[in-house]
Design an enzyme around this catalytic site. Structure first.
Site, PDB file in Angstrom:
ATOM      1  CD  GLU A  97      17.716 -13.482  -6.382  1.00 43.38           C
ATOM      2  OE1 GLU A  97      16.762 -14.249  -6.689  1.00 43.38           O
ATOM      3  OE2 GLU A  97      17.193 -12.194  -7.218  1.00 43.38           O
TER       4      GLU A  97
ATOM      5  CG  ASN B 159       1.595   0.762   4.459  1.00 45.49           C
ATOM      6  OD1 ASN B 159       1.135  -0.934   4.177  1.00 45.49           O
ATOM      7  ND2 ASN B 159       2.528   1.354   4.100  1.00 45.49           N
ATOM      8  N   GLY B 160      -0.615  -1.319   6.490  1.00 44.75           N
ATOM      9  CA  GLY B 160      -0.646  -2.338   7.415  1.00 44.75           C
ATOM     10  C   GLY B 160      -1.731  -3.182   7.789  1.00 44.75           C
TER      11      GLY B 160
ATOM     12  CG  HIS C 111      19.811 -36.937  -2.737  1.00 47.33           C
ATOM     13  ND1 HIS C 111      19.656 -37.472  -2.145  1.00 47.33           N
ATOM     14  CD2 HIS C 111      20.841 -36.097  -3.082  1.00 47.33           C
ATOM     15  CE1 HIS C 111      21.279 -37.573  -2.447  1.00 47.33           C
ATOM     16  NE2 HIS C 111      21.996 -37.127  -2.807  1.00 47.33           N
TER      17      HIS C 111
ATOM     18  CE  LYS D 252      11.873  -2.921  -5.757  1.00 42.34           C
ATOM     19  NZ  LYS D 252      12.351  -4.358  -6.117  1.00 42.34           N
TER      20      LYS D 252
ATOM     21  CB  CYS E  79      -0.967   0.078   1.504  1.00 42.00           C
ATOM     22  SG  CYS E  79      -1.916  -1.632   1.495  1.00 42.00           S
TER      23      CYS E  79
ATOM     24  NE  ARG F 292       4.904   1.331   0.324  1.00 42.95           N
ATOM     25  CZ  ARG F 292       5.751   1.595   1.051  1.00 42.95           C
ATOM     26  NH1 ARG F 292       6.727   1.666   0.270  1.00 42.95           N
ATOM     27  NH2 ARG F 292       5.042   1.008   1.950  1.00 42.95           N
TER      28      ARG F 292
ATOM     29  CD  GLU G 131      10.372 -11.851  -8.488  1.00 41.27           C
ATOM     30  OE1 GLU G 131       9.642 -11.330  -6.757  1.00 41.27           O
ATOM     31  OE2 GLU G 131      11.186 -11.432  -7.976  1.00 41.27           O
TER      32      GLU G 131
ATOM     33  CE  LYS H 155      14.263 -11.409  -9.048  1.00 45.24           C
ATOM     34  NZ  LYS H 155      15.261 -10.927  -7.765  1.00 45.24           N
TER      35      LYS H 155
ATOM     36  CD1 TRP I  36       0.391  -6.292  -2.744  1.00 48.89           C
ATOM     37  CD2 TRP I  36       0.040  -7.158  -0.436  1.00 48.89           C
ATOM     38  NE1 TRP I  36       0.684  -7.562  -3.022  1.00 48.89           N
ATOM     39  CE2 TRP I  36       0.666  -7.964  -1.788  1.00 48.89           C
ATOM     40  CE3 TRP I  36       0.094  -6.778   0.831  1.00 48.89           C
ATOM     41  CZ2 TRP I  36       1.007  -9.406  -0.901  1.00 48.89           C
ATOM     42  CZ3 TRP I  36      -0.025  -8.302   1.582  1.00 48.89           C
ATOM     43  CH2 TRP I  36       0.535  -9.563   0.670  1.00 48.89           C
TER      44      TRP I  36
HETATM   45  C1  F6R Z   1      11.758 -10.649  -5.792  1.00 46.51           C
HETATM   46  C2  F6R Z   1      12.295  -9.936  -4.410  1.00 46.51           C
HETATM   47  C3  F6R Z   1      11.842  -9.879  -3.392  1.00 46.51           C
HETATM   48  C4  F6R Z   1      12.108  -8.769  -1.938  1.00 46.51           C
HETATM   49  C5  F6R Z   1      11.946  -9.137  -0.417  1.00 46.51           C
HETATM   50  C6  F6R Z   1      13.004  -8.426   0.321  1.00 46.51           C
HETATM   51  O1  F6R Z   1      12.501 -10.301  -6.594  1.00 46.51           O
HETATM   52  O2  F6R Z   1      12.347  -8.265  -4.399  1.00 46.51           O
HETATM   53  O3  F6R Z   1      11.900 -11.041  -2.659  1.00 46.51           O
HETATM   54  O4  F6R Z   1      13.707  -9.333  -1.732  1.00 46.51           O
HETATM   55  O5  F6R Z   1      10.783  -8.975  -0.613  1.00 46.51           O
HETATM   56  O6  F6R Z   1      12.680  -7.119   0.578  1.00 46.51           O
HETATM   57  P1  F6R Z   1      13.366  -6.095   1.189  1.00 46.51           P
HETATM   58  O7  F6R Z   1      14.905  -6.565   0.290  1.00 46.51           O
HETATM   59  O8  F6R Z   1      13.080  -5.156   0.956  1.00 46.51           O
HETATM   60  O9  F6R Z   1      13.316  -6.109   2.176  1.00 46.51           O
END
Ligand code: F6R
Length: 610
Positions: free
Chosen positions: A483, A100-101, A506, A605, A2, A27, A490, A487, A74
């Site tokens: 990672e 937000n929360g 395994h 984000k 949010c 956000r 997501e 990527k 969100w």
């Molecule tokens: C994946 C991604 C998330 C963040 C996670 C932590 O691409 O962006 O997995 O890495 O939400 O976010 P931060 O680093 O802001 O604590």
């Protein structure tokens, strides 16, 4: 999680609020809404979906009003519908509120409020706040007192902003657990979840801390606590470049941020590598050599991509600094009765510096006597302000929801920390110099890989129809496999798994057939030969192999269906290079599948709820 923004001043509020919302859309983007105070009434407009949908609903003639608040959601409680979109109003429509929360005791409060005659129009936890403030406000007194009274009844987290017809040019904003700032203009003021919303208007901000309320009017603002006692707060200056939060000619923020990595890495390294001494200079650690020596254990804690970089940090720290290290998901650590003491260094890694679980894990560690460090990108974020010391990434704003440049900068920051920790211990000056030199070369090597993005784009064509993809790596490249898989899943919604290459035998090996692409991280490092054997095992079962290898390597040419070359570097720094083709692969696949790369479904984000 949010985005909230508010404006009060002489200008029409709606265009400024919409501009702020667009900057905050990363956000959350389930619904958006706006409330404006005008002529003794509050006009509210909302729409499910993106901010563009709200703009369509508003049409050409934006509602008037010089004071207003706006929200991009969100969803936590209640589906992303118009009714559940913020702002929420009280029964009489005299006040509007954005949040937000999560209000954890919303259920109980709602039942009690309904019993007292309040009528609810949404399923959200937020709406209870509007009605609680309504009750307190009805007793007379200022809006700030009513907000403070209501907040004393709620449990959970909030960043809120409230407007009322009874104080038409005032915004009351409050924070507990969700980021919020007041931005100071000339004859006008703003509130926002983060500075990007207001950067085009002003650069002077006051960051609110938990338990603080801001009373914001066009000509002044004041900060009080929940008992409405005045507080003094410092004004900070935000020096982010506005161009950095624009797409600058790229189709997506994600691509821009991938391509920015030579520059973001230079910024993370700038002034910090002491090549001759074979160490690093990290001014923000706030630890003397003696205190560094006292550390007998390191716990890295983080979420998502940042958790993957933490794994690389663990490997580096154990190999070079010889300090026992471990990595904890922040969401697990905080509820696990963790063992830490004053000799434990707890390092939280977070791009946003606002991730609720990481923040809570660091607070828990601090409460138990550990020393805390933050490896954070966003300057002035809550984690950055609460830790004992830290390293800023200086990677610049990361807007694309999928983290890219923050990840590579985190690895570099961890290598710098390893140098400092190692050199006060047994790491020799020669080893230190070798790492220092390799670090300084990285930006140029990254440039070389990114210049070959078109090669990865061609491979993406061949992989884009897969329904499952396996990513395998060993040693420093096991976290890169995790990672790469994250990527892909997501942003393209293809199911992907990252695994230590040898663990494949395994279980996951059962999945392999000729429809299953397997991406191998196979740079020429200490475990290269072992990985080649794992590639053989996949080929023997008909799997399709995409291999990321070191330039000039021919060992895998006969086995791999597609090869992507990266330059040679030290083993511990290979992740900075090997992850780049995986970022590009995920990006190009998602674009080809028509996915919304910068705002993938269900994600946000900055995850400020637990
Ligand atoms: C994946 C991604 C998330 C963040 C996670 C932590 O691409 O962006 O997995 O890495 O939400 O976010 P931060 O680093 O802001 O604590």
């Amino acid at each position: 999680m949010c985005g909230i923004v508010g404006y009060t001043g002489a200008r029409p509020a709606a265009p400024l609020l919409l501009e702020g919302l667009k900057r905050l859309e990363y956000r959350g983007y389930d619904s958006a809404g706006i409330a404006l105070v005008e002529d003794g009434r509050i006009e509210v407009h909302k729409a499910p979906g993106r901010i563009a949908a709200l703009e369509r609903e508003l049409g050409q003639n934006l509602p008037p009003g010089h004071t207003g608040i706006a929200h991009t959601r969100w969803a936590t409680h209640g589906a992303p519908s118009t009714a559940n979109a913020h702002p929420h109003t009280d029964c009489g429509g005299t006040l509007a509120l954005i949040h937000n929360g999560i209000i954890e005791n919303a259920g109980l409060l709602r039942t009690a409020l309904i019993r007292r005659g309040h009528v609810f129009r949404s399923e959200t936890d937020t709406e209870v706040l509007a009605h609680l403030i309504e009750e307190a406000h009805a007793k007379g007194g200022a809006l700030v007192g009513a907000v403070a009274g209501a907040l004393q009844q709620v449990e959970g987290t909030y960043g809120i902003a409230v407007v009322s017809t009874r104080e038409p040019d005032t915004i009351v904003a409050a924070r507990r657990g969700s980021p919020l700032l007041v931005a100071i203009g000339s004859g006008e003021n703003f509130i926002a979840s983060d500075a990007s919303a207001v950067l085009a208007q002003t650069r002077s901000v006051v960051y609110l801390d938990d338990g603080e309320i801001a009373v914001v009017r066009p000509g002044d603002y004041r900060i009080v606590d929940l008992d409405t006692a005045e507080k003094e707060k410092a004004v900070s200056r935000v020096d982010w470049d506005l161009a950095k939060i624009e797409r600058g000619g790229y189709a997506h923020f994600m691509l821009k941020e991938i391509m920015e990595q030579p520059e973001s890495l230079r910024n993370t390294l700038r002034g910090r590598v002491l090549e001759e001494e074979g160490t690093s200079r990290l001014g923000g650690l706030n630890l003397s050599d003696e205190q560094l020596l006292q550390v007998n254990r390191i716990v890295f804690t983080a979420c998502g991509t940042s958790w993957h970089s933490a794994l690389i940090g663990e490997y580096m720290m154990e190999e070079l600094a010889r300090i026992p290290s471990e990595v904890e998901y922040a969401s697990e650590f905080r509820y696990r009765n963790p063992i830490v003491d004053e000799r434990t260094l707890v390092v939280g890694i977070s791009q946003s510096g606002e991730t609720a679980d990481t923040l809570a894990a660091l607070r828990e560690a601090k409460r138990r006597g550990a020393r805390t460090l933050g490896i954070v990108n966003v300057v002035g974020s809550t984690i950055a302000r609460e830790v004992d010391g830290g390293i800023y990434l200086h990677a610049g704003p990361e807007i694309g929801v999928a983290s890219t440049k923050a990840f590579t900068s985190q690895i570099v920051a961890l290598a710098l920390l390893t140098l400092t920790m190692g050199r006060v211990r047994a790491l020799s000056i020669l080893q230190g110099r070798e790492v220092a030199r390799a670090l300084l070369r990285l930006p140029e090597l990254v440039e070389r890989i990114l210049a070959k993005a078109a090669d990865v784009e061609r491979i993406a064509e061949r992989v884009m129809r897969a329904t499952n993809v396996l990513y395998l790596g060993r040693g420093y490249n096991f976290p890169v496999a995790l990672e790469g898989a994250l990527k892909l899943k997501e942003i393209s919604y293809i199911h992907a798994e990252g695994y230590p290459a040898a663990e494949m035998k395994h279980g996951p090996i059962a999945l392999i057939d000729d429809l299953m692409p397997v991406v191998f991280l196979a740079p020429r490092d200490a475990v290269y030969q072992k990985v080649v054997s794992n590639v053989e095992e996949v080929k023997a079962r008909g799997g399709r192999v995409v291999a990321v290898v070191t330039e000039g390597d021919t060992g895998l040419a006969r086995l791999a269906d597609h090869q992507i070359e990266v330059p040679e570097t030290l083993d511990l720094l290979t992740p900075v290079l090997t992850v780049l083709p995986l970022q590009l692969l995920a990006y190009y696949i998602a674009v080809r599948r028509g996915c919304d790369v910068d705002q993938p479904r269900n994600l946000a984000k900055s995850v400020t709820v637990e």
